[in-house]
Design a protein around this motif. Sequence first.
Motif, PDB file in Angstrom:
ATOM      1  N   THR A 192     -68.654 -73.797 -18.275  1.00  0.00           N
ATOM      2  CA  THR A 192     -67.401 -73.071 -18.025  1.00  0.00           C
ATOM      3  C   THR A 192     -67.378 -72.377 -16.672  1.00  0.00           C
ATOM      4  OG1 THR A 192     -68.169 -70.986 -19.015  1.00  0.00           O
ATOM      5  CG2 THR A 192     -67.185 -72.629 -20.499  1.00  0.00           C
ATOM      6  N   GLY A 193     -68.572 -72.123 -16.103  1.00  0.00           N
ATOM      7  CA  GLY A 193     -68.629 -71.373 -14.852  1.00  0.00           C
ATOM      8  C   GLY A 193     -68.341 -69.901 -15.028  1.00  0.00           C
ATOM      9  N   LYS A 194     -68.404 -69.400 -16.269  1.00  0.00           N
ATOM     10  CA  LYS A 194     -68.097 -67.996 -16.548  1.00  0.00           C
ATOM     11  C   LYS A 194     -69.372 -67.246 -16.915  1.00  0.00           C
ATOM     12  CE  LYS A 194     -63.464 -69.096 -18.233  1.00  0.00           C
ATOM     13  NZ  LYS A 194     -62.759 -68.547 -17.062  1.00  0.00           N
ATOM     14  N   PHE A 195     -69.436 -65.964 -16.527  1.00  0.00           N
ATOM     15  CA  PHE A 195     -70.576 -65.122 -16.865  1.00  0.00           C
ATOM     16  C   PHE A 195     -70.531 -64.765 -18.346  1.00  0.00           C
ATOM     17  CE2 PHE A 195     -71.221 -63.837 -12.346  1.00  0.00           C
ATOM     18  CZ  PHE A 195     -72.584 -64.052 -12.302  1.00  0.00           C
ATOM     19  N   PRO A 196     -71.590 -65.032 -19.112  1.00  0.00           N
ATOM     20  CA  PRO A 196     -71.598 -64.599 -20.509  1.00  0.00           C
ATOM     21  C   PRO A 196     -71.415 -63.093 -20.663  1.00  0.00           C
ATOM     22  CG  PRO A 196     -73.372 -66.149 -20.116  1.00  0.00           C
ATOM     23  CD  PRO A 196     -72.795 -65.800 -18.773  1.00  0.00           C
ATOM     24  N   ALA A 197     -71.935 -62.310 -19.711  1.00  0.00           N
ATOM     25  CA  ALA A 197     -71.852 -60.846 -19.810  1.00  0.00           C
ATOM     26  C   ALA A 197     -70.415 -60.375 -19.875  1.00  0.00           C
ATOM     27  CB  ALA A 197     -72.563 -60.194 -18.631  1.00  0.00           C
ATOM     28  N   ASN A 198     -69.485 -61.127 -19.299  1.00  0.00           N
ATOM     29  CA  ASN A 198     -68.081 -60.732 -19.326  1.00  0.00           C
ATOM     30  C   ASN A 198     -67.488 -60.843 -20.721  1.00  0.00           C
ATOM     31  OD1 ASN A 198     -68.319 -60.395 -16.633  1.00  0.00           O
ATOM     32  ND2 ASN A 198     -66.998 -62.078 -16.025  1.00  0.00           N
ATOM     33  N   PHE A 199     -68.160 -61.578 -21.615  1.00  0.00           N
ATOM     34  CA  PHE A 199     -67.641 -61.794 -22.953  1.00  0.00           C
ATOM     35  C   PHE A 199     -68.412 -61.014 -24.010  1.00  0.00           C
ATOM     36  CE2 PHE A 199     -66.036 -65.233 -20.490  1.00  0.00           C
ATOM     37  CZ  PHE A 199     -64.836 -65.600 -21.073  1.00  0.00           C
ATOM     38  N   LEU A 200     -69.449 -60.281 -23.577  1.00  0.00           N
ATOM     39  CA  LEU A 200     -70.257 -59.526 -24.537  1.00  0.00           C
ATOM     40  C   LEU A 200     -69.729 -58.110 -24.673  1.00  0.00           C
ATOM     41  CD1 LEU A 200     -73.861 -60.707 -23.679  1.00  0.00           C
ATOM     42  CD2 LEU A 200     -72.529 -61.259 -25.701  1.00  0.00           C
ATOM     43  N   HIS A 201     -68.694 -57.952 -25.465  1.00  0.00           N
ATOM     44  CA  HIS A 201     -68.159 -56.614 -25.719  1.00  0.00           C
ATOM     45  C   HIS A 201     -67.714 -56.539 -27.168  1.00  0.00           C
ATOM     46  CE1 HIS A 201     -64.033 -58.237 -25.600  1.00  0.00           C
ATOM     47  NE2 HIS A 201     -64.464 -58.979 -24.595  1.00  0.00           N
ATOM     48  N   GLN A 202     -67.754 -55.349 -27.697  1.00  0.00           N
ATOM     49  CA  GLN A 202     -67.409 -55.158 -29.101  1.00  0.00           C
ATOM     50  C   GLN A 202     -65.937 -55.440 -29.323  1.00  0.00           C
ATOM     51  OE1 GLN A 202     -70.075 -54.416 -30.784  1.00  0.00           O
ATOM     52  NE2 GLN A 202     -69.209 -54.463 -32.813  1.00  0.00           N
ATOM     53  N   SER A 203     -65.612 -56.208 -30.338  1.00  0.00           N
ATOM     54  CA  SER A 203     -64.213 -56.503 -30.610  1.00  0.00           C
ATOM     55  C   SER A 203     -63.492 -55.250 -31.072  1.00  0.00           C
ATOM     56  CB  SER A 203     -64.117 -57.588 -31.689  1.00  0.00           C
ATOM     57  OG  SER A 203     -64.671 -57.131 -32.910  1.00  0.00           O
ATOM     58  N   LYS A 204     -62.169 -55.240 -30.885  1.00  0.00           N
ATOM     59  CA  LYS A 204     -61.384 -54.036 -31.189  1.00  0.00           C
ATOM     60  C   LYS A 204     -61.427 -53.702 -32.673  1.00  0.00           C
ATOM     61  CE  LYS A 204     -58.238 -54.755 -27.306  1.00  0.00           C
ATOM     62  NZ  LYS A 204     -56.854 -55.042 -26.876  1.00  0.00           N
ATOM     63  N   SER A 205     -61.643 -54.701 -33.502  1.00  0.00           N
ATOM     64  CA  SER A 205     -61.699 -54.455 -34.933  1.00  0.00           C
ATOM     65  C   SER A 205     -63.034 -53.895 -35.384  1.00  0.00           C
ATOM     66  CB  SER A 205     -61.422 -55.767 -35.682  1.00  0.00           C
ATOM     67  OG  SER A 205     -62.416 -56.722 -35.377  1.00  0.00           O
ATOM     68  N   GLY A 206     -63.978 -53.797 -34.423  1.00  0.00           N
ATOM     69  CA  GLY A 206     -65.288 -53.265 -34.757  1.00  0.00           C
ATOM     70  C   GLY A 206     -66.207 -54.282 -35.380  1.00  0.00           C
ATOM     71  N   GLY A 207     -65.826 -55.557 -35.318  1.00  0.00           N
ATOM     72  CA  GLY A 207     -66.633 -56.605 -35.916  1.00  0.00           C
ATOM     73  C   GLY A 207     -67.707 -57.107 -34.980  1.00  0.00           C
TER      74      GLY A 207
END
Length: 651
Positions: A536-551
Motif C-alpha cells: 500500500t505504501g502506507k505507514f502502519p503507525a498511521n493506522f494504529l490508534h484506538q477506535s472511537k468505540s473503544g474496541g
Amino acid sequence: MASPSPPPATSTTFTILLILISFEVFSSKAASTDAEALLKFKGSLEMSNDVLGNWAAGSSPCTGDKANWVGILCEKGNVWGLKLENMGLKGHIDVESLEGVPQLRSISLMKNDFDGSLPDVKRLGALKSLYLSGNHFSGDIPGDKFSSMLSLKKVHLAQNHLEGQIPWSLAELPRLLELRLEGNHFSGQIPNFAQKTLKVFNVSGNEQLRGSIPRAFSNFDPSSFTGLHCLCGKPLDNPCTTSKMPSIASIIMVSIAVTAALLAIGAGIVILSRRNQSSSNEENPAHSKSPNASASSPAIGSRSPDRGSSHGSGAGKRAAESAKLSFVRDDTERFDLSDLLKANAEILGSGCFGSSYKAALTNGPVMVVKRFKQMNNVDREEFQEHMRRIGRLKHPNLLPLVAYYYKKEEKLLITNYVEKGSLAVQLHGHQAVGQPAIDWPSRLKIIKGVAKGLRYLYAELPSLITPHGHLKSSNVLLKANFEPLLSDYGLIPVVNQEHAQEQMVAYKSPEYTQLGRITKKTDVWSFGMLIFEILTGKFPANFLHQSKSGGDEENLASWVKSIPEKEWIGQVLDKDMGPTKNSDGEITKLLKIAIACCESDFEKRMDLREVVEKIEELKEKDGDEDFYSSYASEADIRSSRGLSDELNFAI
C-alpha cells in the motif's frame, strides 16, 4: 419579407428561471452540508466559553461571500476557510467531519490549546493552507504525513513541541510557498527541499538539527537558521568541512575514555599509597625487616613500587579489555576500537533504542555502529552469550552481527553498512533520496526474502517466543539487487522489558494489547503488517490508534478489509508501484495472505510455516492455481482439528 419572429418570451424566461432555481437548490444543499459538517466539528472541540455561539442548527454559515458564522471564510455561498485563532480551543480536531466541507481550502487554528499528535490532515487532500502554530502539539510526525497533498502551499507549525525528523513529505509538496517550523524540537538533517516556489522557510530554535543546509536555502535570510550551531553551509557563516560528522570518538566513546581514565586514576592512587607506605617504613626502623639489615638488603617497602606497578598494569589491562571490541564471526576483517575511534562518523538516524552511525574505517570496510541504552539490566555473561548465539546465525537474508562492545550503561552493536539503505526509505522517501519507486517484482522479491529470513530465525532460535520481535520496514535493509536483509532481530531477551513493551513492534500486536502476552505467532502479525506496508505504501503507525468505540485497534488490515476485494487493485495498492498488468491475481493472493497474518485472534492466525509456503508459491504474473480456495479449505481443516498440532504458545 417578414423577419422571423423571436422565440416566445415565456420560453426564455422559463429557462432562466429553471437555472436560477437549480442554482439556489444546489447552493442551499451545499450550505446545509457545510453547516452539518461544521456543527459536528464544533462538537469535537472544547472551549471555556461559547466563542462559536452563532454556529447553530437552522442557520447558514454563508450568504454569498458574506460569513454568517464567526471564524468562517466564504466564497459564492461555500465555506472555503476556517479562521479560529486565539480562542482558547482544545480537544480533538475532527478531521473526518471537515471532509464534509468539500470546498474547504484553508484552516487556521493558531494560538489555541490543542495538544497531542498533529491531526490527520492528509485526509483533506485539497487543502491549500494549514496554520497550526502556537499550540501544544507534540511527538514525532510520520514521514508521509503530508504526502498526496499536492495543492498545499502554506504550512505553519511553529511554536509547538514537535520532535523527530522533519517529514520528508514536506520536501515533496510541488507548490509549497511557506514552511514555518521554528520553536520546536526537530532533530537530524533537513530534507532536501528543491522547490523553486519556496519563499518562506524557518527552522530557527530547533537546536538538534545538524548537517549541511540544502542548497535551496543558500540565498535565504540567515535568521531562518538562528541558534542552530550544528548546521553548516550557506547562508550561515559556518562552512561544511570535508568530514561529514565528528569522529565516533567524540560521539559515542567518551564514556569509554572516562572509564579508562578512572581506572588509571585508581591505579595511580594505589601506587602513591604504597609508595607513601614504603617511605614511612624506611624512616621508621621498627618497620624494617631487621634492625641490622644492610642498605643492600631490600625492605618490604622497597618492593611496593613494583607491586604497585603490577597493580597499575592489571588495572590498565582491565581497562583495555573493557574498551575492547568482541568479534562474533571468523569470516570478517578485524579492526581495533582505536580504528573505530579514528573513523569519520555520519549519523544515519535515531531509532527506538538509540542512534546509528556510519563509520568509514581508514583503509578498511564501512561499518554501522548502533548504540543501545535500554540493555543495562543485562549482566555481562548473559549479554555475551546471547551475542555469540546471534553471531553464529548465517543466512542470505540476515544482516550479520560483526562485533559488539559491552558496558553496563550502554551497548554497541556493529554490523556491515548496506549502501541502498532501509526498505522504509525506499518505500516512503525514494523521491527525497533521488531513487525510483520499487516496482511489483522487486516488492515480491523483498517479501519472499523476509519470509525466508524469518523461517531461518524460527529454526535456529526455537527457544525464543518471538525470534525477531522488532520486524518493521526500517529494520529491513536492501542490497543493490533488492535482496532484503533483516536487522535488529533476536533482541527481546537482552532489552529491558519496560522499554521493550513501549517500543518494540511485537508489543503492539493484538495479543499483547488485549491479553498482555506475545506468542509464537506475534512475528507473523508483524510480517502481515509489513506486507501491507509494502503493497500500500502506507505507514502502519498511521493506522494504529484506538477506535472511537473503544474496541480493538484499527490497523492497515482492517482498512484493507473495509474495501471491497474487487476494488483492492485500484484503491489499496501504492500508486508509485507502477503498472501491475497480468499480476492482479497474485497481488490479491498476497493481500489475502497478509489479512490471514493479521488475524487478531492469534489462535486463528496462520503459523509461519504456512505463511512462507503460500508466499513461495506466488509468481510475478498471474497463474492458474486457485490459491485462496486451497487456503480456505486448509484453514477449515485446521479449525476442525483444533490446536493439537499448532506451535506451543508461551506468555
